[in-house]
Design an enzyme around this catalytic site. Structure first.
Site, mmCIF file in Angstrom:
data_model
loop_
_atom_site.group_PDB
_atom_site.id
_atom_site.type_symbol
_atom_site.label_atom_id
_atom_site.label_comp_id
_atom_site.label_asym_id
_atom_site.label_seq_id
_atom_site.Cartn_x
_atom_site.Cartn_y
_atom_site.Cartn_z
ATOM 1 N N HIS A 91 0.853 -1.192 0.000
ATOM 2 C CA HIS A 91 0.000 0.000 0.000
ATOM 3 C C HIS A 91 0.890 1.244 0.000
ATOM 4 C CE1 HIS A 91 -2.915 3.013 1.149
ATOM 5 N NE2 HIS A 91 -3.849 2.163 0.756
ATOM 6 N N GLU A 161 -3.987 1.764 -7.376
ATOM 7 C CA GLU A 161 -4.364 2.855 -6.462
ATOM 8 C C GLU A 161 -3.445 4.045 -6.692
ATOM 9 O OE1 GLU A 161 -6.555 1.667 -2.634
ATOM 10 O OE2 GLU A 161 -4.426 1.700 -2.219
HETATM 11 P P1 13P Z 1 -9.650 6.323 0.110
HETATM 12 O O1 13P Z 1 -10.829 5.510 -0.331
HETATM 13 O O2 13P Z 1 -9.825 6.999 1.405
HETATM 14 O O3 13P Z 1 -9.214 7.262 -1.005
HETATM 15 O O4 13P Z 1 -8.432 5.321 0.315
HETATM 16 C C1 13P Z 1 -8.106 4.453 -0.700
HETATM 17 C C2 13P Z 1 -7.119 3.490 -0.180
HETATM 18 O O5 13P Z 1 -5.993 3.840 0.111
HETATM 19 C C3 13P Z 1 -7.586 2.099 0.030
HETATM 20 O O6 13P Z 1 -6.528 1.250 0.303
#
Ligand code: 13P
Length: 247
Positions: A91, A161
């Site tokens: 992450h 992401e």
């Molecule tokens: P948000 O949905 O708060 O943007 O976070 C996304 C995230 O990092 C999920 O792992």
């Protein structure tokens, strides 16, 4: 659809955690979506062990060590034993805390060795006009998978992401068109790394400001298999309407 609720460190109180777990169980009974909860480690142990529902549990991270004299670490094996079946690895918030691509690859290998399904997060910090972000994402995926066997590679879920979209609101998230393009790109990269024609079977998720307002449009992108949800997963009304939008 796979809905992964990454609670991050938002939930610090057991009663709130209990409400979110109960809500997820109710929601998953009514819908075809598979909800995977990634609570902070102590709460995962509390809920995952006695879990008999369709809801599954994920670690938010695993130790890069195989265990031993490493105070404060929780290994992949520990998470498995506590009832997790998935593990988020790489992450951006862990990468910001020091996880290099090499560390991410080690964690991925530990998760697989413990029989957890890894959710590998990749994504660029910002987009440039020359498309360098594409090479960046390719590199993140390729280095993470490099040391794995073909069979192990097939077990990895990739979550795209982009950092620029995390922690904002639906308006700042990726557009459905850009998401469609990016998921195809991730699958193209996977087609070079997975054996045979398995890239089309790999699960690819999106995360970054997914909210009830945009989830349905993003889910229309045929090639996306689900979402990694941050802030909207710890707000009960928001999470309930997000999951209902997907049903
Ligand atoms: P948000 O949905 O708060 O943007 O976070 C996304 C995230 O990092 C999920 O792992």
């Amino acid at each position: 659809m796979l809905v992964v609720a990454n609670w991050k460190a938002y939930v610090e109180n057991l009663e709130k955690a209990e409400r979110l777990v109960a809500l997820s169980k109710r929601l998953s009974r009514a819908a075809d979506n598979l909800i995977v909860l990634a609570p902070p480690a102590p709460f995962l142990g509390t809920f995952a062990l006695k879990n008999k529902s369709k809801v599954a549990f994920s670690a938010q991270d695993v130790s890069k060590t195989p265990g031993g004299a490493v105070t404060g670490e929780a290994t992949a094996q520990t998470y498995l034993s506590a009832g997790a079946s998935y593990a988020i690895v790489g992450h951006s918030e862990r990468r910001a805390a020091g996880d290099t691509d090499a560390v991410v690859a080690e964690k991925l290998a530990h998760a697989l060795a413990a029989d957890l399904t890894p959710i590998l997060c990749v994504g660029e910090r910002e987009r440039d006009h020359d498309g360098r972000y594409l090479a960046f994402v390719r590199e993140e995926i390729a280095t993470a998978l490099a040391a794995l066997t073909p069979k192990e590679r097939m077990r990895v879920i990739v979550a795209y992401e982009p950092l620029w979209a995390i922690g904002k609101t639906a308006e700042s998230a990726i557009s459905p068109d850009d998401l469609a393009e990016m998921v195809l790109y991730v699958r193209k990269v996977l087609s070079e790394l997975l054996p045979g024609k398995n890239a089309s079977r790999a699960l690819v998720l999106y995360g970054g400001s997914v909210e009830p307002e945009n989830v349905r449009d993003l889910a229309r992108v045929a090639s996306v298999d689900g979402f990694l949800i941050g802030h909207a997963s710890v707000d009960e009304p928001m999470f309930a309407s997000l999951v209902k939008e997907l049903s």
